[in-house]
Design a protein around this motif. Sequence first.
Motif, PDB file in Angstrom:
ATOM      1  N   UNK A 208      -5.472 -10.253   1.298  1.00 62.90           N
ATOM      2  CA  UNK A 208      -4.491 -10.198   0.216  1.00 62.90           C
ATOM      3  C   UNK A 208      -3.562 -11.410   0.286  1.00 62.90           C
ATOM      4  N   UNK A 209      -3.441 -12.125  -0.816  1.00 63.07           N
ATOM      5  CA  UNK A 209      -2.646 -13.352  -0.840  1.00 63.07           C
ATOM      6  C   UNK A 209      -1.143 -13.104  -0.993  1.00 63.07           C
ATOM      7  N   UNK A 210      -0.742 -11.903  -1.433  1.00 62.22           N
ATOM      8  CA  UNK A 210       0.662 -11.648  -1.727  1.00 62.22           C
ATOM      9  C   UNK A 210       1.278 -10.670  -0.719  1.00 62.22           C
ATOM     10  N   UNK A 211       2.107 -11.160   0.220  1.00 64.34           N
ATOM     11  CA  UNK A 211       2.791 -10.246   1.145  1.00 64.34           C
ATOM     12  C   UNK A 211       3.624  -9.191   0.415  1.00 64.34           C
ATOM     13  N   UNK A 212       4.195  -9.567  -0.739  1.00 62.53           N
ATOM     14  CA  UNK A 212       5.000  -8.617  -1.511  1.00 62.53           C
ATOM     15  C   UNK A 212       4.172  -7.447  -2.010  1.00 62.53           C
ATOM     16  N   UNK A 213       2.905  -7.703  -2.352  1.00 62.29           N
ATOM     17  CA  UNK A 213       2.025  -6.625  -2.793  1.00 62.29           C
ATOM     18  C   UNK A 213       1.740  -5.665  -1.645  1.00 62.29           C
ATOM     19  N   UNK A 214       1.499  -6.218  -0.449  1.00 63.73           N
ATOM     20  CA  UNK A 214       1.251  -5.382   0.727  1.00 63.73           C
ATOM     21  C   UNK A 214       2.464  -4.494   0.997  1.00 63.73           C
ATOM     22  N   UNK A 215       3.660  -5.094   0.932  1.00 64.85           N
ATOM     23  CA  UNK A 215       4.889  -4.326   1.158  1.00 64.85           C
ATOM     24  C   UNK A 215       5.001  -3.180   0.156  1.00 64.85           C
ATOM     25  N   UNK A 216       4.701  -3.468  -1.094  1.00 68.64           N
ATOM     26  CA  UNK A 216       4.791  -2.422  -2.127  1.00 68.64           C
ATOM     27  C   UNK A 216       3.803  -1.293  -1.854  1.00 68.64           C
ATOM     28  N   UNK A 217       2.560  -1.645  -1.463  1.00 66.29           N
ATOM     29  CA  UNK A 217       1.557  -0.607  -1.199  1.00 66.29           C
ATOM     30  C   UNK A 217       2.054   0.382  -0.151  1.00 66.29           C
ATOM     31  N   UNK A 218       2.614  -0.147   0.938  1.00 72.28           N
ATOM     32  CA  UNK A 218       3.045   0.730   2.029  1.00 72.28           C
ATOM     33  C   UNK A 218       4.240   1.575   1.601  1.00 72.28           C
ATOM     34  N   UNK A 219       5.128   1.000   0.784  1.00 70.10           N
ATOM     35  CA  UNK A 219       6.238   1.783   0.238  1.00 70.10           C
ATOM     36  C   UNK A 219       5.704   2.924  -0.631  1.00 70.10           C
ATOM     37  N   UNK A 220       4.668   2.640  -1.388  1.00 69.65           N
ATOM     38  CA  UNK A 220       4.089   3.672  -2.256  1.00 69.65           C
ATOM     39  C   UNK A 220       3.327   4.728  -1.458  1.00 69.65           C
ATOM     40  N   UNK A 221       2.721   4.320  -0.345  1.00 72.13           N
ATOM     41  CA  UNK A 221       2.128   5.326   0.547  1.00 72.13           C
ATOM     42  C   UNK A 221       3.202   6.336   0.953  1.00 72.13           C
ATOM     43  N   UNK A 222       4.332   5.800   1.427  1.00 67.98           N
ATOM     44  CA  UNK A 222       5.414   6.669   1.894  1.00 67.98           C
ATOM     45  C   UNK A 222       5.949   7.539   0.760  1.00 67.98           C
ATOM     46  N   UNK A 223       6.055   6.962  -0.442  1.00 72.34           N
ATOM     47  CA  UNK A 223       6.533   7.734  -1.596  1.00 72.34           C
ATOM     48  C   UNK A 223       5.583   8.877  -1.918  1.00 72.34           C
ATOM     49  N   UNK A 224       4.280   8.618  -1.833  1.00 70.01           N
ATOM     50  CA  UNK A 224       3.298   9.662  -2.092  1.00 70.01           C
ATOM     51  C   UNK A 224       3.412  10.802  -1.101  1.00 70.01           C
TER      52      UNK A 224
END
Length: 400
Positions: A176-192
């Motif tokens: 994944x080229x975007x660290x910000x995208x990775x950060x968002x994914x993990x935040x969304x894991x926690x939200x789920x």
Amino acid sequence: MKIEIPRECERLGAVQIYGLQKVYELDSGGNSGRADTSHNDVIRSIPSEALYERQKNMAIVVPVKNERLKLIEGVLVGIPHPCQIIVVSNSPRGPVDRFHIEKEAITNFCKFTNKKVLVVHQKDAAIAKAIEMAGYGELLGEDGLVRSGKAEGMIMGTLLARWLNNKYIGFVDSDNYFPGAVHEYVQEYAAGFEMFDTKSTFVRISWNSKPKVMENSLFFAKWGRSSVHSNKTLNLLLSHFSGYETEVVKTGNAGEHALTVDLALNLEYASGYAVETHHYVNIIESWGGILPPNEEIVHRDKVTICQIESRNPHLHESKGDEHVEDMIDASLSVIYNSPLCPELLKREIAEDRALRMRLEKPEGIAPVRVYSNLSNLKLDTFLEHCEAAFSSESESLSLV
């Protein structure tokens, strides 16, 4: 994070598949002590403290194979600090030791971030021995080591997450080229996990878009070519049993996903590119109430599948048309060869494949290797041998 509640839900036996949820605010702030009632309960506001608490109990597994070091570092940068990172590398050890180079780069990252990362090579002999002693030899090849493949690395990561006593496990691709995208994914894991607090919750991410360069400008495609096929076919499978047409599945090939470790230990894993789609199929097979009960699985009240649409675009390495076709075939194979799949859908899959591959006549898809669920593994034995392997200070298994 502010996120909408799901608009729809498909139920099949003990399986609940919630429709795609949209994120309205990536950071909604801390907990003010008051419930957010301004949106008539259609928007859920999850304070940062709640996300942090979930991430403290979460392992993020990053499968690696010959990725650029800058890409790997960018992915690690994006993972929130509370999470335990587990890097499972299958990079070659010779003639140039890529794994050693990766480990040096990760060690340097840890020095500056004051963070512990568990780094393991997929061919680690001590872990392979622990798996063999635990009675899960099907994961090992003729050389006695864990087989190559993304799914095999994911299984290894799952077992290591359990060894570290994590409650949740998430997966993030290393290209994944975007660290910000990775950060968002993990935040969304926690939200789920915060929204659907059960022992068997599965959070799957649908990319907002995949940027491509077309005619010297960026085009933000909504769906990947593989996702179009897997989503459509999974929805047809659900429609066959419900009697109502549906489009609820949007994450048939979601490489970015997270689930409770409790559920991860009771799922089968398909090899190759089929692993993500097979999770859907296996959950319906085991908890959908259609096939006879599997006595090997400890049944729960329900399995919840949550789908969240990210805001960041997803840009990753392009591996060519042949790679995409392989992904499509692998994903459809697990549906085609499932005892759930009706003959009508099998014919449709075969005809679609004949058109894509320009075959003279439709033909079936060969089954992929499927590993039995990890409840067949003697967990206590594995944990004991894993502890011994870590204590031996193996070069290919270390906490850096």
